[in-house]
Design an enzyme around this catalytic site. Structure first.
Site, PDB file in Angstrom:
ATOM      1  N   ARG A 173      63.535 -75.243   7.122  1.00 35.22           N
ATOM      2  CA  ARG A 173      63.341 -76.637   7.506  1.00 35.22           C
ATOM      3  C   ARG A 173      62.759 -77.496   6.391  1.00 35.22           C
ATOM      4  NH1 ARG A 173      63.563 -73.764  11.739  1.00 35.22           N
ATOM      5  NH2 ARG A 173      62.339 -72.384  10.458  1.00 35.22           N
ATOM      6  N   THR A 174      61.677 -77.022   5.782  1.00 29.23           N
ATOM      7  CA  THR A 174      60.984 -77.896   4.833  1.00 29.23           C
ATOM      8  C   THR A 174      61.896 -78.225   3.656  1.00 29.23           C
ATOM      9  OG1 THR A 174      58.913 -76.907   5.532  1.00 29.23           O
ATOM     10  CG2 THR A 174      58.853 -78.216   3.522  1.00 29.23           C
TER      11      THR A 174
ATOM     12  N   LYS B 118      61.105 -63.973 -14.297  1.00 28.01           N
ATOM     13  CA  LYS B 118      60.853 -63.322 -15.595  1.00 28.01           C
ATOM     14  C   LYS B 118      59.374 -63.429 -15.962  1.00 28.01           C
ATOM     15  CE  LYS B 118      65.364 -64.707 -17.450  1.00 28.01           C
ATOM     16  NZ  LYS B 118      65.974 -65.673 -18.385  1.00 28.01           N
TER      17      LYS B 118
ATOM     18  N   ARG C  49      56.515 -75.329  -2.941  1.00 32.14           N
ATOM     19  CA  ARG C  49      55.930 -74.370  -1.991  1.00 32.14           C
ATOM     20  C   ARG C  49      55.574 -73.124  -2.775  1.00 32.14           C
ATOM     21  NH1 ARG C  49      58.135 -72.693   3.867  1.00 32.14           N
ATOM     22  NH2 ARG C  49      57.114 -74.682   4.291  1.00 32.14           N
TER      23      ARG C  49
ATOM     24  N   HIS D 134      49.619 -77.760   4.490  1.00 30.62           N
ATOM     25  CA  HIS D 134      51.032 -78.122   4.581  1.00 30.62           C
ATOM     26  C   HIS D 134      51.060 -79.583   5.052  1.00 30.62           C
ATOM     27  CE1 HIS D 134      55.230 -77.927   5.069  1.00 30.62           C
ATOM     28  NE2 HIS D 134      55.358 -76.840   5.803  1.00 30.62           N
TER      29      HIS D 134
HETATM   30  C1  NCD Z   1      55.582 -73.344   8.685  1.00 31.31           C
HETATM   31  C2  NCD Z   1      55.092 -72.954   7.302  1.00 31.31           C
HETATM   32  O1  NCD Z   1      55.878 -72.662   6.414  1.00 31.31           O
HETATM   33  O2  NCD Z   1      53.879 -72.983   7.151  1.00 31.31           O
HETATM   34  N1  NCD Z   1      56.953 -73.610   8.712  1.00 31.31           N
HETATM   35  C3  NCD Z   1      57.386 -74.859   8.367  1.00 31.31           C
HETATM   36  O3  NCD Z   1      57.161 -75.343   7.284  1.00 31.31           O
HETATM   37  N2  NCD Z   1      58.052 -75.542   9.301  1.00 31.31           N
HETATM   38  C4  NCD Z   1      55.157 -72.441   9.760  1.00 31.31           C
HETATM   39  C5  NCD Z   1      55.454 -70.982   9.655  1.00 31.31           C
HETATM   40  O4  NCD Z   1      56.034 -70.492   8.704  1.00 31.31           O
HETATM   41  O5  NCD Z   1      55.077 -70.287  10.609  1.00 31.31           O
END
Ligand code: NCD
Length: 329
Positions: free
Chosen positions: A77-78, A107, A128, A156
């Site tokens: 999703r993100t 690497k 991320r 997040h």
């Molecule tokens: C979450 C995350 O990555 O922290 N997912 C997201 O970004 N929608 C929640 C999760 O992974 O449980």
């Protein structure tokens, strides 16, 4: 962060200026950056983005701008919503997501070197990373805005913004609500960010988890110091009748070092249609997703199940944020 040299100018003095100026050229690392004024700005801008998408009108707001999505942890999703957001605004994307294992990162290239390379091609970086504070490190090296898309068990922020927007859209308000968070409150970074954002509202907070997955003490102490009405419990039954928002989360298997401990807690909570019969008629069920059994699939047809609407809100929020940090807010 050092001097910004993005396609768009960085605001020289963000203090005391408009929300647009406060976000232009800035990183988005933590929800701590967002006060009520900025939150309201993000909500109203997200609303405009929704209207634009629903009118099916193409936007050229970010034409010529390039986003690099650098994901060292899995994401559906993100990453997809940042890509969709950028493309819907006429920009383009360098996706280094599922392919990190094929890039120089595998690497052994350091994060600062990767960031200093990718910023040569882009105007904004979404990162991320599995370590707390990684987004801050990246931002310290980058001269373009860095957006934190999850730093380990830390924060997040963009998820919390879309969660808050979803509460506002579903229930018409945030003040006065009882918000119950269920599941992995210790490792769940979305819970940490949402908890911090909700401190700015007049809410009652309920936390449901097994002992080993309680909300971190620093966050709990913050809430208590602020005088927030907060309670902890082990059982969804304690909150189901009073909650206005049931925010369900996945047990974060990848954060456990002891798999026997994970096995003990992995199936503790499951929201079922039967449990939903005891909830308020206008309660909303939310989940950052992915789910791995915490919400039974037969709850999906309940109008109170808001998690896929929540997903869509994520795209609008990210459109608003990308435009804002690129000076087009
Ligand atoms: C979450 C995350 O990555 O922290 N997912 C997201 O970004 N929608 C929640 C999760 O992974 O449980």
């Amino acid at each position: 962060m050092v001097e910004n040299r993005s396609l768009y100018d960085r605001a020289s003095d963000p203090v005391g200026s408009t929300p647009q100026a406060r976000l232009a050229g800035q990183d988005v690392l933590s929800v701590d950056q967002f006060d009520r004024e900025l939150l309201e700005y993000v909500f109203s801008r997200s609303h405009e983005m929704r209207q634009m998408v629903e009118r099916a009108s193409a936007s050229v707001l970010l034409r010529g701008a390039v986003l690099t999505c650098l994901f060292y942890e899995p994401s559906t999703r993100t990453s997809a919503s940042f890509i969709a957001a950028m493309e819907r605004l006429g920009g383009s994307v360098i996706p280094i997501t599922q392919g990190v294992q094929y890039s120089s990162v595998s690497k052994g290239e350091s994060l600062p070197d990767t960031i200093r390379t990718l910023e040569q091609y882009s105007d904004v970086i979404v990162l991320r990373h599995p370590e707390i504070g990684a987004a801050k490190v990246a931002a310290d090296y980058a001269s373009i805005p860095v957006i934190n898309a999850g730093d380990g068990t830390g924060e997040h922020p963009t998820q919390a913004l879309l969660d808050l927007l979803t509460i506002q859209e579903e229930l018409g308000t945030i003040d006065g609500l009882q918000v119950a968070m269920v599941g992995d409150l210790r490792f769940g970074r979305t819970v940490h960010s949402l908890t911090k954002l909700l401190q700015q509202y007049d809410v009652k907070l309920r936390y449901v988890s097994p002992d080993i997955l309680r909300l971190p003490l620093t966050l709990m102490n913050q809430l208590r110091d602020l005088g927030v009405d907060v309670r902890e419990s082990h059982d969804v039954a304690d909150v189901i009748e009073t909650a206005d928002v049931l925010y369900v989360t996945r047990i974060q298997k990848e954060r456990f070092t002891d798999m026997a401990q994970y096995d003990e807690v992995k199936d503790l909570y499951e929201i079922t249609p039967d449990i939903m019969t005891r909830a308020k008629q206008d309660m909303v069920v939310m989940h950052p997703l992915p789910r791995v059994g915490e919400i039974h699939y037969s709850v999906d047809s309940d109008p109170r199940a808001a998690y896929f609407r929540q997903v869509k809100n994520g795209m609008f929020v990210r459109m608003a944020l990308l435009a804002a940090v690129l000076g087009k807010g």
